[in-house]
Design a protein around this motif. Structure first.
Motif, mmCIF file in Angstrom:
data_model
loop_
_atom_site.group_PDB
_atom_site.id
_atom_site.type_symbol
_atom_site.label_atom_id
_atom_site.label_comp_id
_atom_site.label_asym_id
_atom_site.label_seq_id
_atom_site.Cartn_x
_atom_site.Cartn_y
_atom_site.Cartn_z
ATOM 1 N N ILE A 7 0.874 -1.186 0.000
ATOM 2 C CA ILE A 7 0.000 0.000 0.000
ATOM 3 C C ILE A 7 0.903 1.226 0.000
ATOM 4 C CG2 ILE A 7 -1.541 1.392 1.448
ATOM 5 C CD1 ILE A 7 -3.035 -1.125 2.197
ATOM 6 N N VAL A 8 0.578 2.183 -0.866
ATOM 7 C CA VAL A 8 1.333 3.437 -0.913
ATOM 8 C C VAL A 8 0.428 4.544 -0.379
ATOM 9 C CG1 VAL A 8 2.581 5.068 -2.374
ATOM 10 C CG2 VAL A 8 2.570 2.627 -2.975
ATOM 11 N N VAL A 9 0.915 5.258 0.625
ATOM 12 C CA VAL A 9 0.162 6.389 1.189
ATOM 13 C C VAL A 9 0.520 7.623 0.375
ATOM 14 C CG1 VAL A 9 -0.277 7.771 3.252
ATOM 15 C CG2 VAL A 9 0.338 5.340 3.472
ATOM 16 N N GLY A 10 -0.452 8.205 -0.322
ATOM 17 C CA GLY A 10 -0.200 9.434 -1.073
ATOM 18 C C GLY A 10 0.022 9.187 -2.545
ATOM 19 N N GLY A 11 -0.802 9.856 -3.344
ATOM 20 C CA GLY A 11 -0.708 9.724 -4.801
ATOM 21 C C GLY A 11 -0.017 10.910 -5.434
ATOM 22 N N GLY A 12 1.064 11.401 -4.792
ATOM 23 C CA GLY A 12 1.936 12.374 -5.458
ATOM 24 C C GLY A 12 2.685 11.629 -6.563
ATOM 25 N N HIS A 13 3.463 12.382 -7.376
ATOM 26 C CA HIS A 13 4.100 11.689 -8.506
ATOM 27 C C HIS A 13 5.096 10.631 -8.026
ATOM 28 C CE1 HIS A 13 7.646 14.185 -7.893
ATOM 29 N NE2 HIS A 13 8.269 13.457 -8.803
ATOM 30 N N ASN A 14 5.700 10.844 -6.827
ATOM 31 C CA ASN A 14 6.632 9.827 -6.307
ATOM 32 C C ASN A 14 5.899 8.590 -5.815
ATOM 33 O OD1 ASN A 14 9.412 10.640 -6.585
ATOM 34 N ND2 ASN A 14 8.916 12.362 -5.233
ATOM 35 N N GLY A 15 4.795 8.777 -5.092
ATOM 36 C CA GLY A 15 4.012 7.624 -4.637
ATOM 37 C C GLY A 15 3.514 6.823 -5.833
ATOM 38 N N ALA B 208 -1.463 -4.938 4.593
ATOM 39 C CA ALA B 208 -0.452 -4.919 3.521
ATOM 40 C C ALA B 208 0.828 -5.588 3.988
ATOM 41 C CB ALA B 208 -0.149 -3.473 3.121
ATOM 42 N N GLY B 209 1.517 -6.206 3.033
ATOM 43 C CA GLY B 209 2.830 -6.798 3.326
ATOM 44 C C GLY B 209 3.850 -5.714 3.589
ATOM 45 N N VAL B 210 3.821 -4.682 2.749
ATOM 46 C CA VAL B 210 4.680 -3.511 2.989
ATOM 47 C C VAL B 210 3.858 -2.242 2.778
ATOM 48 C CG1 VAL B 210 6.927 -4.517 2.350
ATOM 49 C CG2 VAL B 210 5.508 -3.512 0.584
ATOM 50 N N VAL B 211 4.252 -1.188 3.501
ATOM 51 C CA VAL B 211 3.596 0.115 3.345
ATOM 52 C C VAL B 211 4.683 1.119 2.945
ATOM 53 C CG1 VAL B 211 2.308 1.953 4.513
ATOM 54 C CG2 VAL B 211 1.870 -0.441 5.104
ATOM 55 N N LEU B 212 4.377 1.940 1.947
ATOM 56 C CA LEU B 212 5.298 3.011 1.549
ATOM 57 C C LEU B 212 4.574 4.325 1.784
ATOM 58 C CD1 LEU B 212 5.681 0.491 -0.600
ATOM 59 C CD2 LEU B 212 7.277 2.064 -1.652
ATOM 60 N N SER B 213 5.267 5.307 2.338
ATOM 61 C CA SER B 213 4.622 6.603 2.515
ATOM 62 C C SER B 213 5.254 7.657 1.610
ATOM 63 C CB SER B 213 4.694 7.080 3.964
ATOM 64 O OG SER B 213 4.135 8.389 4.027
ATOM 65 N N GLY B 214 4.395 8.275 0.795
ATOM 66 C CA GLY B 214 4.832 9.379 -0.064
ATOM 67 C C GLY B 214 4.508 10.714 0.578
ATOM 68 N N ALA B 215 3.932 10.664 1.784
ATOM 69 C CA ALA B 215 3.710 11.908 2.537
ATOM 70 C C ALA B 215 5.053 12.323 3.129
ATOM 71 C CB ALA B 215 2.691 11.664 3.633
ATOM 72 N N ASP B 216 5.174 13.598 3.536
ATOM 73 C CA ASP B 216 6.487 14.048 4.001
ATOM 74 C C ASP B 216 6.828 13.402 5.347
ATOM 75 O OD1 ASP B 216 5.786 15.889 6.263
ATOM 76 O OD2 ASP B 216 4.696 16.928 4.676
ATOM 77 N N PRO B 217 8.126 13.426 5.724
ATOM 78 C CA PRO B 217 8.549 12.712 6.939
ATOM 79 C C PRO B 217 7.843 13.195 8.208
ATOM 80 C CG PRO B 217 10.458 13.540 5.720
ATOM 81 C CD PRO B 217 9.256 14.022 4.998
ATOM 82 N N ARG C 156 9.681 -1.922 10.675
ATOM 83 C CA ARG C 156 9.996 -2.863 9.582
ATOM 84 C C ARG C 156 8.836 -2.917 8.596
ATOM 85 N NH1 ARG C 156 10.080 -7.692 12.003
ATOM 86 N NH2 ARG C 156 9.889 -6.746 14.051
ATOM 87 N N GLY C 157 9.145 -2.981 7.323
ATOM 88 C CA GLY C 157 8.093 -3.048 6.311
ATOM 89 C C GLY C 157 7.453 -1.703 5.994
ATOM 90 N N LEU C 158 7.948 -0.621 6.611
ATOM 91 C CA LEU C 158 7.467 0.733 6.268
ATOM 92 C C LEU C 158 8.611 1.498 5.607
ATOM 93 C CD1 LEU C 158 5.501 3.172 6.293
ATOM 94 C CD2 LEU C 158 6.326 3.687 8.596
ATOM 95 N N TYR C 159 8.322 2.061 4.453
ATOM 96 C CA TYR C 159 9.333 2.771 3.668
ATOM 97 C C TYR C 159 8.842 4.189 3.372
ATOM 98 C CZ TYR C 159 11.286 -1.866 2.842
ATOM 99 O OH TYR C 159 11.828 -3.106 3.008
ATOM 100 N N LEU C 160 9.804 5.092 3.202
ATOM 101 C CA LEU C 160 9.474 6.451 2.765
ATOM 102 C C LEU C 160 9.759 6.525 1.267
ATOM 103 C CD1 LEU C 160 8.547 8.846 4.508
ATOM 104 C CD2 LEU C 160 10.883 9.695 4.440
ATOM 105 N N CYS C 161 8.835 7.077 0.472
ATOM 106 C CA CYS C 161 9.070 7.074 -0.985
ATOM 107 C C CYS C 161 8.836 8.447 -1.620
ATOM 108 C CB CYS C 161 8.181 6.026 -1.667
ATOM 109 S SG CYS C 161 6.423 6.434 -1.643
#
Ligand SMILES: Cc1cc2nc3c(=O)[nH]c(=O)nc-3n(C[C@H](O)[C@H](O)[C@H](O)COP(=O)(O)OP(=O)(O)OC[C@H]3O[C@@H](n4cnc5c(N)ncnc54)[C@H](O)[C@@H]3O)c2cc1C
Length: 539
Positions: A9-17, A293-302, A500-505
């Motif tokens: 799952i990706v949090v945020g539909g910015g162009h990077n997410g 979700a197996g992994v979560v990526l966040s495209g929101a700011d830190p 673990r399993g959370l990434y910043l994108c």
């Protein structure tokens, strides 16, 4: 956990997410992007600002979109069309003249020589140096920064890898790198150029988004960044208009992702990233829905990701403190206009091409820009005759944005405080809009009376509407202590996080802000690497 389950799952539909989501879907992962707004793109978006008139409401020029992203996602076949800005930059000067930087060096040389033949030579030399330095640094954008917290064995391997990059450096590269880290844009300009007009051309567009006056050490970075390659043909120093506005980039990335099975939901605000036993398990939406979700990526700011979405008990205290200390606050605003006449810029040559009529910058002098920054630091809005404004009349080169007889002009304002010393942005929004129009009116006198619609986006609006904490357009200032192995915070520059399993994108991760797609591209590749090695270990 009840409800749906996704591989990613990706949090945020910015162009990077979207880039991260598209790459994960392409690799075969069931991937879902969740965007809180009703439109995708984040700060890379095209929106209607008056009936039938669409504008790149936030970012407005494509200069850094990574060719790797364009190629891997085949964005050209998903609707992306960029046309080079020609000229790349143009300043409107006091006294009713314009000075342009063309893609043809001989043409630029001739323009500059009108003011100073010596500056024309210096411009060529500086461009060659900056191009060389930029070419050296460019590969690092899509590479992992060194892991500064690695143990002895891996640490040695990291040093060898970074050392390998340095091996090919020439003496002039080392001089350039030293200058990059320690000198200022203002110092660089003053040391090499004499004419105020040429100095204005070099100041224009090289400090945008930066928190710091032109004489602050480290501010040379904008000049180097703008020499990166870009566009379909990997051209150095590319500046492009995106047909359909910047949102066409996000739409093309989304279309590429959907082609690989990516699912995208808008109007889906994530209220929390859930975790159990120190591992991300999914997300909880604001409406109460829980998704696994197996992994979560966040495209929101830190700051948003770790300060609002992750439970603080899942994060070490020193990490939370480091995130809280990331320098953000402002310092930019945007004023988007619909006009019933094309701007008539004083000094614009008769018969100027649409490309030349499509952009002009109003930089103050270096000293005034410095003062402007100091004022914004004190919470003040600069006076109208001091404002640093960059104008793009995108409709001059793209008739899809407005019906005939209407013109769309976007105006980026550098050095505006997030926190006002007096009053509130809600009460002073129009004051900023009026000052920007007064400034433009001195150089294009027909503009103020041609305004049919006006949208003023203060730093507070950038935060509220686009989800940019403290209005920072890069998810954290671009400064040396917040770049490369220091981004978002030391020890966590490789997209993984203490959960673990959370990434910043998003742009808060290496290599930072701007419409590059690089953080999303790098994060997705790191996730896939980790998943592959986890599978390998389980064998
Ligand atoms: C006014 C302005 C002008 C700029 N000009 C340029 C330019 O001309 N050229 C250039 O290259 N760059 C420019 N930039 C910078 C560039 O646009 C950004 O750095 C870049 O777009 C950031 O992309 P991103 O995908 O990392 O993050 P964002 O675009 O910020 O996307 C993050 C997304 O996450 C969403 N989100 C946040 N929290 C949640 C949540 N809880 N649940 C669901 N969704 C959430 C947000 O709504 C947003 O859509 C500009 C930026 C601004 C604001």
């Amino acid at each position: 956990m009840a409800g749906e389950r996704w591989d990613a799952i990706v949090v945020g539909g910015g162009h990077n997410g979207l880039t991260a989501g598209a790459l994960l879907a392409k690799a075969g992962l069931a991937t879902l992007v969740l965007e809180r707004r009703d439109v995708i793109g984040g700060s890379c978006v095209t929106e209607e600002i008056a009936p039938g008139c669409r504008a790149s409401t936030t970012s407005y020029i494509a200069s850094m979109l990574r060719p790797e992203v364009i190629r891997t996602l085949d964005l050209g076949n998903h609707g992306l069309r960029m046309v080079p800005c020609e000229p790349a930059v143009q300043v409107a000067l006091e006294g009713g003249e314009v000075l342009a930087n063309w893609t043809d060096p001989a043409r630029t040389r001739a323009e500059i020589a009108r003011y100073s033949p010596r500056d024309a030579r210096a411009f060529d030399e500086a461009t060659a140096e900056l191009r060389q330095l930029s070419a050296r640094l460019q590969p690092m954008l899509t590479e992992l920064p060194p892991d500064t917290r690695a143990g002895r064995l891996r640490g040695a391997a990291e040093l060898a890898r970074v050392g390998g990059r340095l091996r090919g450096l020439r003496g002039s590269d080392i001089e350039g790198l030293t200058r990059l880290v320690s000198s200022s844009l203002g110092g660089f300009i003053d040391a090499r150029f004499t004419s105020p007009q040429v100095k204005a051309l070099l100041l224009a567009n090289n400090l945008y988004g930066k928190h710091g006056g032109p004489y602050q050490p480290g501010t040379l970075i904008g000049l180097v960044f703008h020499m990166l390659t870009g566009g379909d043909d990997d051209e150095q120093g590319f500046f492009g208009h995106v047909i359909g506005g910047m949102g066409a980039i996000s739409d093309a990335i989304a279309a590429a992702g959907r082609g690989h099975g990516l699912q995208i939901r808008t109007g889906a605000e994530v209220a929390a990233i859930t975790a159990a036993g120190g591992r991300a398990t999914g997300v909880a939406l604001a409406d109460g829905t829980e998704l696994g979700a197996g992994v979560v990526l966040s495209g929101a700011d830190p700051k948003r990701t770790f300060g609002q979405l992750v439970d603080k008990t899942d994060l070490p205290e020193d990490f939370r403190d480091a995130v809280a200390a990331i320098k953000m606050d402002g310092p930019c605003a945007k004023v988007n206009l619909v006009l019933d006449a094309e701007p008539e810029v004083l000094g614009m040559p008769r018969g100027a091409s649409p490309g030349q009529r499509a952009l002009f910058t109003l930089p103050p002098s270096l000293d005034v820009a410095d003062r402007c920054y100091d004022r914004s630091k004190r919470g003040e809005i600069a006076d109208a005759d001091e404002l640093f404004v960059d104008c793009v009349v995108a409709s001059a080169v793209d008739d899809s944005l407005a019906p005939s007889g209407r013109h769309v002009m976007t105006c980026f304002v550098q050095y505006v405080p997030y926190r006002l010393a007096e009053g509130t942005w809600d009460a002073r929004r129009d004051e900023l809009g009026d000052k920007v129009l007064a400034r433009i009116g001195r150089f294009a006198p027909n503009v103020p009376s041609a305004v049919l619609a006006r949208q003023v986006l203060t730093p507070l609006d950038l935060e509220r509407t686009y989800g940019l904490t403290e209005g920072n357009i890069f998810h954290g200032d671009i400064r040396f202590d917040q770049l490369f192995h220091m981004r978002p915070v030391p020890g966590w520059a490789r997209y993984a996080t203490p959960v673990r399993g959370l990434y910043l994108c998003g742009a808060g991760a290496h290599p930072g802000g701007g419409v590059t797609g690089a953080p999303g591209y790098n994060a997705a590749r790191q996730v896939l690497r980790h998943l592959r090695s986890a599978r390998w270990r389980r064998r």
